[in-house]
Design a protein around this motif. Structure first.
Motif, short mmCIF file in Angstrom:
data_model
loop_
_atom_site.label_atom_id
_atom_site.label_comp_id
_atom_site.label_asym_id
_atom_site.label_seq_id
_atom_site.Cartn_x
_atom_site.Cartn_y
_atom_site.Cartn_z
N THR A 102 -32.69 33.49 65.26
CA THR A 102 -31.59 33.76 63.53
C THR A 102 -31.39 34.80 64.38
OG1 THR A 102 -33.25 34.24 62.73
CG2 THR A 102 -32.50 32.65 62.25
N ALA B 131 -27.52 36.38 62.71
CA ALA B 131 -27.41 36.17 60.96
C ALA B 131 -28.31 37.73 60.99
CB ALA B 131 -28.40 35.69 60.30
N ILE C 24 -31.71 33.69 55.65
CA ILE C 24 -31.85 32.33 57.37
C ILE C 24 -33.05 32.74 58.02
CG2 ILE C 24 -30.57 32.59 58.99
CD1 ILE C 24 -28.00 33.39 56.87
N CYS C 25 -33.36 34.21 58.26
CA CYS C 25 -34.43 34.89 59.33
C CYS C 25 -35.40 34.77 58.77
CB CYS C 25 -34.19 35.94 59.26
SG CYS C 25 -32.02 36.28 59.79
N TYR D 4 -21.95 33.32 62.38
CA TYR D 4 -23.50 32.10 62.92
C TYR D 4 -23.43 31.44 63.10
CZ TYR D 4 -28.36 31.59 62.11
OH TYR D 4 -29.29 30.87 61.94
N PRO E 52 -25.43 27.81 62.57
CA PRO E 52 -26.73 27.20 61.94
C PRO E 52 -26.93 26.39 62.99
CG PRO E 52 -25.70 27.47 60.21
CD PRO E 52 -24.80 28.38 61.27
#
Lengths: 192, 756
Positions: free
Chosen positions: B220, B223, B268-269, B585, B587
């Motif tokens: 990630t 992101a 996200i991270c 980004y 996913p």
């Protein structure tokens, strides 16, 4: 025997500092170290008899070098050819030699990760001469005024022998008794 | 009479200097040489590898004579042949294949930094094959490409204790991968007041020194980089003057990063939003911020280009570009650059078009290279050609196995061990086994060498001169002379390709009889002789800063070598090649969020819930698949490890020393579990692991079917990065299962049958 010396002809030196730059380049010196500064004095005298004096300084490669005598590890040493140098495998950076040198020719760097803790100084380009026995120190090669002459004083035919034998030369702070091996021809001298 | 001769280590890319005691052409001892890089005997004291030089030089396990296969492929039956026989044999077989399929039927595989690769590439260019395969896509190339398209050339970080205001270490652990001058320098940074931010799912030694550690979810990174940009732009922390004068496409970037608020990035991270904010502020408010990224980012697959682009934008919008204490745009070398040595110019237009990458990876191919290089040439810099156009392994393996779009029937392997170091071992094995000609240049009978038709013994450290030149993107070269002639019948890689070249009628293009002469000729335009170079061990001219402000042509400033002459936050060239103008980004990775902490108890039992796999962490004293045969190393580090945090291990019922099977959709490999501080829900496995003590060749091939991380990976183009083709070694979905205790030393028990 070989005894390397250098003659600085101050009559010819114009203070351009090319030697300092060349040395810095060859030895990759950090900003806080200089092996061979050129000191400018003047303007001296009275018009119209004025002059500026340039004195290139460098390690004097003394015959009786106090830096080699005081070194506790034997890192500071003198070759048979007269070159005073530091073996980095033995140097521990104690700086005793830095204190001992009356000419301020040695120092340690606090700026560069390269050889940071070691005492450093001019070696008459020992590495260049090891690479090629005919090679001269880089400052000598660089000096376009031919104000630096390098050679073997024990060879009567060498240029340095002829100059020192025929022209008035002085050595810096000779009274200390270290027998420095850099011979200066003063800017207003040169007669015998 | 003992003589001290200058020479270098070659067990990693740093080429530390030492002196060899030589008696009658034999090396009897080694002493560090503090007058050359790394200028500090303490660094060699801290290295376990360099002392191994003496044993490796005359190791009985070394290959000392050319070997030709006599039995079945991989049967381990060889005959000793002379160099003439070997090279003549390779030439005649290669000529036969070229007559049938054309020169592009020859491919190559390269790897680590312990070789000169330009002779191989020169040979291939003259032969007419564009298909050199490398590790570029997952190491080096992504950053170089994205720096090139954003800044017009690449950068080097400049960490200066007096000038740098913040240091970011992203996806690299210099304690293990560097363990040299850079790591020592970083420790000084850690001890100073300069904030050190480390971004890594593992709590590495670098992370332990950090003021802020961001253990993000693997994969990630993009992101996070976009999130840092979001905070910097939203809080007005940009270097407005630099952005105004020197950046192109700021508005586009601003809208692209708008969705990546600290909270969105935190989700996200998997890191706290406040840490995203503080990292962004540390970077933007520093008088100069340096950022060093590593392999961890380079191997994140589909997002790799966008991640490097976002980091490039991060440098630009904060004005940390070509600025003392931040980073410097390097210069083309004064000596002959790699691009010229490779003789890529001798490839015809038709031969370039035959490169397998066309049209699959529009940037990493000859067309992409031509477009970007036309821009960098504006400021007089030529990019290295063969690394940046290296063929994608997926396509090469397909051409080997299926003959599509045309058959690849011959492979030269140099300084790598593809059965361990290339993704998807089963597929690599199948492809290599199917070849008509496999030539391996090696020190040892590695698993790949044991599959070869010819194994050619190569001169290593101390026996060969070294000239490491950063792939030709910087004005630096370092190394030194050989201390002795190669032992036995070993030869340098240059000699091999020159001899082959001569047999293919390329004499006039190989004017230098030896590698040393070639290096001397390479150095000549820089005004340094080979002897001077050997004496100093380095040629380096530091680049100037703020070069874009210098006067350029037509009364304008020099600027950057991009389409617009500015730093391209929105890239025109990427858009032209069909890529994204601004970093975006995608996913990817394990769909289900891995459990966080012991509180979120995951399902127990034989088939536990998926974890996130990361591979390729560097571990001293090993280096990739090398040095596993050293008995001392093996005694101290006997087993390949799978590392997890204690909380994850507890949740999965693992105890230290347990043997575990790690499985992905691609396969299964066995490791020994060890608890290590890192993000929960992540498994990090050792890479490159094989067993040199096992019998080489069939059926076990030194244990490539046992604990080889690449049994679990996949290099397919699909799902990879669109412009370069980077596949993923990180953020893979995996399961971990405890197996009953077994002796890892017994091949009978642990290895599964090879897949044919």
């Amino acid at each position: 025997m070989t005894r390397y010396v250098m003659v600085m002809d101050q009559r010819r030196c114009i203070g351009c500092q090319s030697c300092s730059v060349a040395c810095r380049t060859w030895n990759d010196l950090p900003m806080d170290i200089v092996y061979n500064p050129v000191v400018t004095e003047g303007v001296k005298g009275e018009w119209p008899h004025v002059h500026v004096n340039y004195t290139p300084l460098i390690c004097m490669h003394c015959e009786k070098a106090p830096c080699t005598l005081c070194c506790p590890t034997g890192a500071s040493q003198k070759d048979d050819d007269g070159t005073v140098w530091i073996d980095y495998k033995k140097c521990m950076g104690c700086k005793v030699c830095v204190q001992a040198c009356p000419y301020g020719a040695r120092d340690t760097s606090e700026m560069s990760p390269r050889l940071e803790r070691y005492a450093r100084k001019c070696t008459f380009c020992r590495d260049r001469r090891q690479m090629n026995p005919e090679a001269k120190p880089y400052c000598v090669d660089t000096c376009h005024q031919k104000a630096r002459i390098f050679g073997d004083l024990d060879d009567p035919e060498s240029e340095v022998s002829r100059i020192i034998g025929s022209v008035e030369t002085v050595r810096l702070m000779e009274d200390f008794g270290t027998e420095p091996q850099i011979y200066y021809i003063p800017a207003l001298g040169g007669q015998r | 009479m003992t003589e001290l001769r200058k020479t270098n280590c070659h067990f990693c890319g740093y080429l530390c200097a030492f002196e060899a005691q030589v008696e009658e052409g034999r090396v009897t001892g080694l002493v560090p040489d503090p007058t050359r890089y790394p200028y500090d005997p303490d660094i060699l004291k801290g290295c376990r590898r360099w002392k191994m030089n003496l044993e490796v030089l005359d190791d009985p396990a070394r290959v000392n004579h050319p070997l030709r296969r006599v039995g079945e492929r991989g049967s381990g039956q060889w005959e000793r042949v002379s160099w003439e026989e070997a090279l003549d044999g390779i030439t005649s077989r290669l000529k036969g294949l070229i007559n049938l399929y054309g020169p592009e039927t020859l491919a190559s595989a390269i790897g680590g930094p312990h070789a000169s690769f330009w002779p191989l590439h020169r040979f291939m260019s003259l032969l007419g094959s564009p298909n050199n395969m490398g590790i570029g896509q997952i190491c080096w190339n992504p950053r170089i490409w994205m720096d090139m398209v954003t800044f017009g050339w690449t950068i080097e970080p400049d960490i200066d204790l007096a000038l740098t205001g913040a240091v970011f270490i992203w996806g690299t652990n210099p304690a293990q991968s560097d363990n040299s001058a850079f790591w020592r320098h970083l420790l000084k940074v850690a001890r100073s007041d300069i904030p050190l931010v480390v971004i890594d799912p593992r709590s590495t030694q670098a992370a332990a020194q950090a003021d802020l550690w961001l253990p993000l979810k693997p994969g990630t990174d993009c992101a996070l980089a976009l999130g840092l940009l979001h905070v910097i732009i939203a809080e007005g922390l940009c270097d407005h003057d630099f952005v105004e004068r020197w950046c192109h496409g700021f508005d586009e970037l601003q809208s692209a990063v708008a969705p990546y608020s600290p909270q969105a990035v935190a989700d996200i991270c998997g890191i706290p939003a406040r840490d995203v904010r503080s990292a962004a502020r540390i970077f933007a408010k520093a008088k100069a911020a340096a950022l060093v990224s590593g392999r961890g980012i380079d191997q994140t697959g589909a997002n790799v280009a966008a991640t490097h682009r976002a980091i490039a934008c991060l440098r630009a919008v904060t004005g940390n570009l070509d600025k003392p204490g931040a980073c410097v745009i390097t210069e083309q070398s004064d000596f002959v650059p790699e691009a010229v040595l490779e003789l890529g110019s001798s490839l015809t237009k038709d031969q370039r078009a035959r490169c397998l990458n066309t049209p699959h990876t529009p940037l990493q191919c000859y067309e992409g290279y031509a477009k970007v290089n036309a821009l960098t040439e504006r400021l007089g810099r030529t990019m290295p050609l063969r690394y940046l156009t290296s063929a994608h392994p997926d396509l090469v393996l397909k051409a080997m196995c299926e003959g599509k779009p045309y058959p690849i029937r011959a492979l030269v392997v140099q300084a790598t061990n593809p059965l361990l170091t290339y993704a998807d071992t089963k597929r690599v094995f199948k492809a290599l086994s199917s070849l008509d000609l496999l030539v391996v240049l090696e020190y040892y009978l590695t698993p790949t060498a044991s599959l070869a038709d010819y194994v050619l013994p190569i001169a290593g450290a101390i026996e060969r001169p070294l000239f490491q030149a950063h792939g030709g993107v910087a004005n630096i070269a370092y190394g030194g002379p050989a201390a002795v002639e190669p032992y036995h019948e070993r030869r340098t890689d240059y000699d091999v390709f020159r001899e082959l070249g001569v047999r293919f009628g390329q004499e006039s293009d190989w004017p230098w009889p030896t590698l040393k002469d070639a290096f001397a000729a390479t150095l000549a335009p820089a005004g340094m002789t080979w002897e001077e170079y050997c004496c100093k061990g380095i040629y380096y001219r530091p680049p100037a800063f703020f070069k874009h402000e210098e006067p350029g042509t037509e009364g304008r400033r020099r600027g950057f070598a991009t389409t617009t002459g500015k730093v391209e936050l929105a890239s025109e060239i990427l858009a032209e090649l069909g890529g994204q103008r601004v970093p975006t980004y995608l996913p990817q990775g394990p769909a289900a969020a891995p459990p966080q902490g012991p509180a979120a108890a995951p399902p127990q039992g034989p088939a536990a819930a998926p974890l996130t796999l990361i591979t390729g962490a560097r571990k001293q004293p090993y280096n990739a698949s090398m040095f596993l045969g050293n008995p001392r190393f093996r005694k101290a580090y006997p087993k390949p490890l799978a590392e997890m945090s204690e909380a994850t291990a507890e949740a999965y019922g693992l105890a230290p020393g347990d043997e575990v099977e790690v499985s992905t959709k691609n396969g299964t490999a066995t490791f020994t579990f060890k608890a290590a501080p890192m993000r929960d829900g992540v498994v990090s496995i050792d890479y490159g692991w094989w067993y040199p003590e096992w019998k080489p060749g069939a059926p076990d091939f030194g244990g490539i079917w046992a604990s080889n991380a690449n049994l679990l990976t996949d290099c397919s183009l699909k799902g990879g990065e669109a412009m370069i083709g980077t596949w993923s070694y990180n953020a893979l979905e995996c399961t971990v299962q405890r197996i009953r205790k077994r002796g890892m030393d017994d091949p009978e028990e642990t290895c599964t049958a090879p897949v044919q």
